[in-house]
Design an enzyme around this catalytic site. Structure first.
Site, PDB file in Angstrom:
ATOM      1  CE  LYS A 124     -22.443 -33.161 -10.714  1.00 29.46           C
ATOM      2  NZ  LYS A 124     -22.506 -33.135  -9.237  1.00 29.46           N
ATOM      3  CG  ASP A 164     -25.233 -35.287  -9.074  1.00 31.39           C
ATOM      4  OD1 ASP A 164     -24.962 -34.570  -8.104  1.00 31.39           O
ATOM      5  OD2 ASP A 164     -26.115 -34.972  -9.895  1.00 31.39           O
TER       6      ASP A 164
END
Ligand code: NDP
Length: 444
Positions: A124, A164
């Site tokens: 991430k 995201d």
């Protein structure tokens, strides 16, 4: 508890990272029954290793705004675990981004990616940059500066980022353009790409559609479906938008959406025409959800979340910890049947406990929102073989993956003594595959 000391170590080693502590604690608790049956995981220190990112990169992102003023943001990439494939996970651009939030997201991503059945490790990244209110040119300059450092850490067989919060098709385009310029390579290094340059059909829809498919599977276990059900959704970004569309197609009525300013409540339901308005408002005009209430003459609850509304199904699709104990209590008192998390960790641990105690069907994010990364995996696969599948084909595969995730989570929950508990089931099913790969690959 076998993992009590370990949790204390995680807190001591990662001070102040409360979202990361929350995510690790939930997973470790669920794993107790597996650790009793498989002591080799403890001997090989798999838990100590899986809680520690393989690599974390932090870097300066300087950029110049339209007035010539220089700004400096902080960029990150957490390469958490590559036991079953290259690191894979989104990039988040939001002022709240910090190391702890990205570590929680990267950690969750390990198990989520494993659940999809595709060969993807967990990662991430992102930055504390706020795209809201910025011009296209400013967003582009920021993205180019961000990629000027990130490019040396990623690659099609190393680490493949995606979108995201705050990162959609526009940002992926700017990232990709800069990567290509710096490396002189056109390769599958990002997913969520434009359809004309390597993207997959259905990727934009995948997380919202997938969450709805997962919820549908949970409902089926009680011989129920979406038809005639009232549904509360939070957020109004990518995940929320396509959850609205799929729920409506399946016969449900969505009555709420939100953004960080507040919630709209439309008791008549968000039909296809109103949905088009939202798509334009959020993706083209980049406006606020309050405009919906003005256009369609419905209530706007300023600064409030949707959860006081009477509904059968709730799909939190905005951000972490947006549904707490009091919200869960209101939903339960109002007769909620199912909650499926489109966002990552939107429910607090106390809220999750209440849902499970009260027999609410509860689909945790790492299972319910895995459709996004699964379809990213399908995008990588199409890039590798140089083909592009039809929307029907991708949607069919996405649907099948969500059905399988539901089944695997349900089976694992039953096998380890917590039937119907998808939190335990998803954590165990996701973990075992990664842990076994780590055992196979030795102490690395
Ligand atoms: P978007 O940026 O498209 O939308 C995010 C939405 O959530 C916006 O409506 C935003 O409102 C709201 N929001 C964000 N932060 C906050 C906050 N702190 N308080 C209140 N509202 C907030 O993001 P996505 O739809 O892509 O992501 C939503 C969630 O889904 C995230 O948890 C993400 O990690 C998760 N997810 C996304 C996937 C994907 O494929 N996109 C895949 C799997 C999970 P505002 O505009 O006011 O900020």
């Amino acid at each position: 508890m076998l993992t009590k000391d370990l949790m204390e170590q995680v807190i001591a080693k990662n001070p102040g990272e409360k979202e990361f502590h929350q995510a690790v604690s939930e997973v470790l608790e669920s794993l107790e029954p597996v650790l009793k049956k498989r002591p080799e995981y403890l001997e090989a220190k798999v838990l100590e290793r899986i809680d520690e990112p393989e690599r974390q990169v932090m870097f300066r992102v300087p950029w110049t705004d339209d007035k010539g003023v220089i700004h400096v943001n902080r960029g990150y990439r957490i390469e958490f675990n590559s036991a079953i494939g290259p690191y894979k996970g989104g990039l988040r651009l939001h002022p709240s981004v910090n190391l702890g939030i990205l570590k929680f997201l990267g950690f969750e991503q390990i198990f989520k990616n494993s659940l999809t059945g595709l060969p993807m490790g967990g990662g991430k990244g992102g930055a504390d940059f706020d795209p809201k209110g910025k011009s296209n040119a400013e967003v582009m300059r920021f993205c180019q500066s961000f990629m000027s450092e990130l490019y040396r850490h990623i690659g099609p067989n190393t680490d493949v980022p995606a979108g995201d919060i705050g990162v959609g098709g526009r940002e992926i385009g700017y990232f990709f353009g800069q990567y290509k310029k710096l490396t002189n390579r056109f390769e599958s290094v990002l997913t969520g790409k434009g359809i004309n340059w390597g993207g997959s059909l259905i990727r934009p829809q995948a997380t919202g559609f997938g969450c709805t498919y997962f919820c549908e599977e949970m409902l089926k276990t009680k011989k129920l479906d979406f038809k005639g059900k009232t549904v509360a959704i939070s957020g109004s970004g990518n995940v929320a938008q396509y959850a609205v569309q799929k729920v409506t197609q399946l016969g449900g009525k969505v009555v709420t959406l939100s953004d960080s300013d507040g919630t709209i409540y439309d008791p008549k339901g968000i039909d296809a025409k109103k949905w088009e308005f939202i798509m334009d408002l959020k993706n083209v005009k980049r406006g606020r959800i309050v405009d919906y209430s003005e256009k369609f003459k419905c209530d706007f609850w300023k600064g409030q979340r949707p959860w006081k509304v009477k509904c059968d199904i709730a799909l939190p699709c905005a951000t972490q910890n947006e549904l707490d104990k009091n919200d869960a209590k209101m939903l339960i008192d109002n007769g909620v049947i199912a909650v499926a998390e489109g966002a990552n960790m939107p429910s607090t641990p106390e809220a999750v406990e209440l849902f499970i105690k009260n027999g609410v069907l509860f689909g945790p994010g790492k299972a319910a929102n895995a459709g996004g990364v699964a379809t990213s995996g399908l995008e990588m696969c199409q890039n590798h073989i140089g083909l592009s599948w039809s929307a029907e084909e991708v949607d069919h595969q996405l649907h099948q993956i969500m059905v399988n995730i539901h089944k695997n989570a349900a089976d694992a929950a039953k096998k380890y003594g917590s039937p119907g508990n998808y939190v335990v089931g998803a954590n165990i099913a996701g973990f075992v595959k990664v842990a076994d790969a780590m055992l196979d690959q030795g102490v690395v």
